[in-house]
Design a protein around this motif. Structure first.
Motif, mmCIF file in Angstrom:
data_model
loop_
_atom_site.group_PDB
_atom_site.id
_atom_site.type_symbol
_atom_site.label_atom_id
_atom_site.label_comp_id
_atom_site.label_asym_id
_atom_site.label_seq_id
_atom_site.Cartn_x
_atom_site.Cartn_y
_atom_site.Cartn_z
ATOM 1 N N GLU A 1 -57.434 22.002 -31.248
ATOM 2 C CA GLU A 1 -58.341 21.412 -30.270
ATOM 3 C C GLU A 1 -59.780 21.762 -30.644
ATOM 4 O OE1 GLU A 1 -57.363 21.844 -26.080
ATOM 5 O OE2 GLU A 1 -55.367 22.549 -26.644
ATOM 6 N N TYR B 1 -56.472 28.804 -30.107
ATOM 7 C CA TYR B 1 -56.373 27.398 -30.501
ATOM 8 C C TYR B 1 -55.941 27.253 -31.957
ATOM 9 C CZ TYR B 1 -58.686 26.308 -26.095
ATOM 10 O OH TYR B 1 -58.983 26.192 -24.758
ATOM 11 N N ARG C 1 -52.189 27.982 -32.116
ATOM 12 C CA ARG C 1 -51.441 26.833 -31.597
ATOM 13 C C ARG C 1 -51.271 25.768 -32.678
ATOM 14 N NH1 ARG C 1 -54.029 25.833 -25.509
ATOM 15 N NH2 ARG C 1 -52.999 27.639 -24.511
ATOM 16 N N ASP D 1 -47.458 24.753 -31.455
ATOM 17 C CA ASP D 1 -47.081 24.980 -30.061
ATOM 18 C C ASP D 1 -48.332 24.960 -29.191
ATOM 19 O OD1 ASP D 1 -46.153 25.738 -27.609
ATOM 20 O OD2 ASP D 1 -45.370 27.690 -28.247
ATOM 21 N N PRO D 2 -48.607 23.836 -28.513
ATOM 22 C CA PRO D 2 -49.810 23.728 -27.685
ATOM 23 C C PRO D 2 -49.754 24.573 -26.426
ATOM 24 C CG PRO D 2 -48.439 21.791 -27.398
ATOM 25 C CD PRO D 2 -47.825 22.585 -28.516
ATOM 26 N N GLU D 3 -48.607 25.193 -26.161
ATOM 27 C CA GLU D 3 -48.461 26.015 -24.961
ATOM 28 C C GLU D 3 -48.603 27.511 -25.235
ATOM 29 O OE1 GLU D 3 -48.279 24.588 -22.021
ATOM 30 O OE2 GLU D 3 -48.328 22.641 -23.034
ATOM 31 N N TYR D 4 -48.794 27.892 -26.501
ATOM 32 C CA TYR D 4 -48.961 29.318 -26.795
ATOM 33 C C TYR D 4 -50.163 29.866 -26.029
ATOM 34 C CZ TYR D 4 -50.338 33.611 -29.111
ATOM 35 O OH TYR D 4 -50.705 34.913 -29.344
ATOM 36 N N GLN E 1 -46.721 31.665 -24.400
ATOM 37 C CA GLN E 1 -45.776 31.411 -23.318
ATOM 38 C C GLN E 1 -45.273 32.753 -22.785
ATOM 39 O OE1 GLN E 1 -42.806 28.759 -24.883
ATOM 40 N NE2 GLN E 1 -44.221 27.066 -25.099
ATOM 41 N N ARG F 1 -43.448 35.117 -20.033
ATOM 42 C CA ARG F 1 -42.267 34.899 -19.194
ATOM 43 C C ARG F 1 -42.406 35.448 -17.777
ATOM 44 N NH1 ARG F 1 -37.524 36.585 -23.563
ATOM 45 N NH2 ARG F 1 -38.125 35.090 -25.177
ATOM 46 N N ARG G 1 -50.033 36.154 -16.481
ATOM 47 C CA ARG G 1 -49.998 35.089 -17.486
ATOM 48 C C ARG G 1 -51.372 34.696 -18.027
ATOM 49 N NH1 ARG G 1 -45.280 31.176 -14.875
ATOM 50 N NH2 ARG G 1 -43.596 32.701 -15.071
#
Length: 212
Positions: A118, A148, A151, A156-159, A161, A163, A167
Motif C-alpha cells: 500500500e 505494509y 504484508r 497477507d493484507p491482514e497482518y 492477525q 488472536r 490487537r
C-alpha cells in the motif's frame, strides 16, 4: 526421544536452512545501512537486491532491481534533504519539518508499487525519516511502514492477525526492524551485531510465511 531428535526428525534441517538464510538477509540489510553511512551507493544497491530477492519471491529480476534501486535512491534523496537543512553543522528542526521530501516520497512510492505494498508505506517511511532527524516520534510511522512492506512480502493484507485482546500495534516483526535501526544508530560493533540478531527472526518469519 529428546527435543533435538524431534526437531531433526520433523523438518529440523529445513528450519536450520531457513534460519541460515534469514541470517544472511539480516547481515545483508546491515550492509545496506553501512554502505549508506559510507556513501557507497552501488554497494548498497547490491546488498539490498540480495535481501529483496529473498523476501519478495513473487517478483522477477527486473522488479527486484527496480524495488531495490528505489529504496537506495530514497535514502540518497533523504540525505540531500538533510544536507539542505544544515545550520552550523547541525540539522535545523524547523527546516527539516518544513522540508520538501517529494523526491524521497516518489522513490518510496515506486518501491511500494513494485512490491505490491500500500502507498501508506511511502507516507509513513517519509514521516519516520523526517521525525528521526527532527527529534520526534519516528518509531511509530517506521513500524507502520514495515507492516505494509511485510504484508506485501507474505501476501497477507491482514497482518498482524492477533488472536486475543491487545490487537492494536503493527506486529512484532516491524518492532524488530525499528529496534535494529536503533541499535545501528549506536554506532558500535557490539550494537551492530545485536541488530543483526534482532533481524534474524524478522526474516525467518517472512521466509516461513512464503514457504521457504
Amino acid at each position: 526421544m529428546d527435543s533435538q531428535q524431534i526437531d531433526e526428525g520433523d523438518g529440523g534441517r529445513g528450519h536450520a536452512d531457513r534460519r541460515a538464510t534469514a541470517r544472511e538477509m539480516a547481515i545483508g540489510l546491515a550492509h545496506v545501512f553501512r554502505a549508506h553511512d559510507e556513501g557507497e551507493r552501488q554497494r548498497a544497491i547490491e546488498a539490498c537486491r540480495r535481501v529483496d530477492e529473498l523476501q519478495f519471491p513473487h517478483l522477477d529480476d527486473e522488479d527486484i532491481e527496480l524495488a531495490s534501486t528505489a529504496l537506495i535512491d530514497a535514502l540518497w534523496a533523504k540525505d540531500d534533504v538533510e544536507f539542505r537543512c544544515l545550520t552550523g553543522g547541525e540539522i535545523s528542526e524547523e527546516r527539516i519539518l518544513d522540508a520538501d521530501y517529494s523526491r524521497v516520497s516518489s522513490c518510496l512510492r515506486q518501491r511500494a508499487h513494485v512490491v505490491g505494498a500500500e502507498q501508506h508505506y511511502a507516507t509513513n517511511k517519509v514521516e519516520a525519516w523526517r521525525q528521526h532527524k527532527a527529534g520526534g516520534d519516528y518509531w511509530s510511522p517506521y513500524q507502520r511502514a514495515q507492516m505494509y512492506e511485510i504484508r506485501a512480502a507474505i501476501g497477507d493484507p491482514e497482518y498482524p492477525q492477533k488472536r486475543r485482546g491487545g490487537r492494536s500495534g503493527p506486529g512484532p516483526e516491524p518492532m524488530r526492524y525499528v529496534l535494529a535501526s536503533e541499535l545501528h544508530d549506536m554506532n558500535t560493533k557490539r550494537h551492530w551485531e545485536q541488530g543483526i540478531e534482532v533481524l534474524v527472526p524478522y526474516y525467518e518469519f517472512i521466509l516461513e510465511r512464503t514457504g521457504r
